[in-house]
Write a protein that holds these residues in place. Structure first.
Motif, PDB file in Angstrom:
ATOM      1  N   ALA A   2       0.829  -1.208   0.000  1.00 57.63           N
ATOM      2  CA  ALA A   2       0.000   0.000   0.000  1.00 57.63           C
ATOM      3  C   ALA A   2       0.861   1.254   0.000  1.00 57.63           C
ATOM      4  CB  ALA A   2      -0.932  -0.010   1.210  1.00 57.63           C
ATOM      5  N   SER A   3       1.947   1.230   0.772  1.00 59.28           N
ATOM      6  CA  SER A   3       2.867   2.364   0.808  1.00 59.28           C
ATOM      7  C   SER A   3       3.524   2.572  -0.548  1.00 59.28           C
ATOM      8  CB  SER A   3       3.931   2.128   1.881  1.00 59.28           C
ATOM      9  OG  SER A   3       4.888   3.159   1.892  1.00 59.28           O
ATOM     10  N   ASP A   4       3.981   1.470  -1.155  1.00 58.75           N
ATOM     11  CA  ASP A   4       4.594   1.533  -2.481  1.00 58.75           C
ATOM     12  C   ASP A   4       3.620   2.120  -3.507  1.00 58.75           C
ATOM     13  OD1 ASP A   4       6.819   0.446  -4.403  1.00 58.75           O
ATOM     14  OD2 ASP A   4       4.934  -0.312  -5.228  1.00 58.75           O
ATOM     15  N   ALA A   5       2.372   1.681  -3.474  1.00 63.36           N
ATOM     16  CA  ALA A   5       1.375   2.172  -4.436  1.00 63.36           C
ATOM     17  C   ALA A   5       1.108   3.660  -4.247  1.00 63.36           C
ATOM     18  CB  ALA A   5       0.072   1.381  -4.281  1.00 63.36           C
ATOM     19  N   ALA A   6       1.065   4.109  -2.990  1.00 60.46           N
ATOM     20  CA  ALA A   6       0.817   5.530  -2.716  1.00 60.46           C
ATOM     21  C   ALA A   6       1.959   6.388  -3.263  1.00 60.46           C
ATOM     22  CB  ALA A   6       0.648   5.751  -1.216  1.00 60.46           C
ATOM     23  N   ILE A   7       3.185   5.932  -3.098  1.00 60.35           N
ATOM     24  CA  ILE A   7       4.348   6.674  -3.585  1.00 60.35           C
ATOM     25  C   ILE A   7       4.356   6.724  -5.109  1.00 60.35           C
ATOM     26  CG2 ILE A   7       6.866   6.528  -3.808  1.00 60.35           C
ATOM     27  CD1 ILE A   7       6.840   5.515  -0.854  1.00 60.35           C
ATOM     28  N   ARG A   8       4.109   5.585  -5.750  1.00 60.80           N
ATOM     29  CA  ARG A   8       4.120   5.537  -7.213  1.00 60.80           C
ATOM     30  C   ARG A   8       3.022   6.440  -7.801  1.00 60.80           C
ATOM     31  NH1 ARG A   8       7.087   1.180  -9.419  1.00 60.80           N
ATOM     32  NH2 ARG A   8       8.000  -0.120  -7.774  1.00 60.80           N
ATOM     33  N   ALA A   9       1.862   6.456  -7.182  1.00 60.62           N
ATOM     34  CA  ALA A   9       0.762   7.270  -7.705  1.00 60.62           C
ATOM     35  C   ALA A   9       1.093   8.754  -7.635  1.00 60.62           C
ATOM     36  CB  ALA A   9      -0.519   6.974  -6.939  1.00 60.62           C
ATOM     37  N   LEU A  10       1.658   9.199  -6.520  1.00 64.23           N
ATOM     38  CA  LEU A  10       1.975  10.615  -6.380  1.00 64.23           C
ATOM     39  C   LEU A  10       3.124  11.017  -7.301  1.00 64.23           C
ATOM     40  CD1 LEU A  10       1.429  13.305  -5.063  1.00 64.23           C
ATOM     41  CD2 LEU A  10       2.826  12.594  -3.101  1.00 64.23           C
ATOM     42  N   LEU A  11       4.137  10.175  -7.428  1.00 62.31           N
ATOM     43  CA  LEU A  11       5.238  10.482  -8.349  1.00 62.31           C
ATOM     44  C   LEU A  11       4.750  10.537  -9.796  1.00 62.31           C
ATOM     45  CD1 LEU A  11       8.400   8.535  -7.132  1.00 62.31           C
ATOM     46  CD2 LEU A  11       8.120  11.012  -7.341  1.00 62.31           C
ATOM     47  N   ALA A  12       3.876   9.624 -10.168  1.00 63.18           N
ATOM     48  CA  ALA A  12       3.348   9.620 -11.532  1.00 63.18           C
ATOM     49  C   ALA A  12       2.575  10.892 -11.835  1.00 63.18           C
ATOM     50  CB  ALA A  12       2.444   8.405 -11.741  1.00 63.18           C
ATOM     51  N   ALA A  13       1.931  11.454 -10.825  1.00 63.67           N
ATOM     52  CA  ALA A  13       1.170  12.685 -11.011  1.00 63.67           C
ATOM     53  C   ALA A  13       2.058  13.925 -11.004  1.00 63.67           C
ATOM     54  CB  ALA A  13       0.104  12.806  -9.919  1.00 63.67           C
ATOM     55  N   GLU A  14       3.101  13.912 -10.180  1.00 58.81           N
ATOM     56  CA  GLU A  14       3.901  15.118  -9.963  1.00 58.81           C
ATOM     57  C   GLU A  14       5.168  15.184 -10.823  1.00 58.81           C
ATOM     58  OE1 GLU A  14       3.233  17.696  -7.899  1.00 58.81           O
ATOM     59  OE2 GLU A  14       1.330  16.881  -7.190  1.00 58.81           O
TER      60      GLU A  14
END
Length: 266
Positions: free
Chosen positions: A57-69
């Motif tokens: 879950a932590s990994d997914a949260a990081i990847r999602a924010l990086l993909a957006a930013e």
């Protein structure tokens, strides 16, 4: 990696640091939401090397924010596949450092995030962020800009006599690694004030930076274990060098003393 140093984009360290803090915050929230489910999703190198729902879950949260930013930046991460950079920047992330603690309900876990730039053919951390998920403490460092715990500047303890020093170390997952590391500990333990093993190398490094620990060593680490913490220690006035496949950290005087002890172990 064939990026040229000239490919490093103009990036404001303050903006990178702010994003790093947001990444750690999102990841910490994802971990906290999974605190009720500590069983392993799978194991990796040994039966004690866990991956839990919180790691994922932590990994997914990081990847999602990086993909957006910052979708063009690279990603080097403990869980899942990496992302090759189209820029001269990459994020080096441990989504949950201290998974064994998490599995056993020990409230000492962290998220480690570094942003590295490709400079002179070498990846070098420019900002580092480590979030203590349980205590809510945020350790940060900016190359050339010092290190902080929340809003307070921090410094390593220096000098400190070897015989009064508090030193941390951690242990690998395999029996062979632990046998080798135990041999080193037999030499170190009688010479120092006391020894701790907390289960989070990222927090060990940050606690050295904050003066809670005087030194830390471990000879078997991945880059995501130490990239952020190394920068935070160095910007707090400490010295960090390679030690086997890991790092040795402390104030300048203690680092020299520990290096001498550990060199003797081979």
């Amino acid at each position: 990696m064939t990026l040229a140093s000239s490919s490093v984009p103009a990036a404001d360290p303050a903006e990178l640091l702010a994003l790093g803090a947001r990444l750690a915050g999102r990841a910490g929230a994802a971990i906290s939401a999974e605190r009720g489910g500590r069983t392993s999703v799978r194991v990796k190198s040994t039966p004690t090397d866990h991956v839990t729902a919180a790691d994922l879950a932590s990994d997914a949260a990081i990847r999602a924010l990086l993909a957006a930013e910052r979708p063009q930046d690279g990603l080097l991460c403990e869980e899942g596949d990496g992302v090759e950079p189209a820029t001269g920047l990459r994020w080096v992330v441990d989504p949950l450092d201290g998974t064994v603690n998490h599995v056993h309900g020990v409230p000492h876990i962290s998220v480690s995030v570094a942003c590295e730039a490709y400079l002179g053919g070498v990846w070098t951390a420019t900002v580092g962020v480590v979030l203590d998920v349980t205590r809510g403490e945020l350790f940060t460092g900016v190359r050339g800009g010092g290190s902080r715990l929340d809003d307070r500047p921090i410094r390593v303890t220096d000098p400190v006599p070897l015989a009064r020093s508090l030193v941390a170390t951690e242990f690998g997952y395999s029996a062979a690694s632990r046998e080798r590391q135990a041999t080193a500990l037999v030499r170190v333990a009688p010479q120092v004030g006391d020894v701790r093993s907390t289960g989070s190398s990222a927090l060990d490094l940050c606690w050295v930076a904050a003066g809670r620990l005087d030194g830390y060593y471990e000879d078997e680490l991945a880059r995501w274990d130490w990239s952020a913490g190394r920068l935070i220690v160095e910007e707090a006035g400490g010295v960090v060098t390679e030690h086997g496949a890991g790092v040795l950290a402390g104030g300048p005087d203690l680092h020299r003393a520990l290096h001498g002890l550990l060199d003797t172990t081979g």
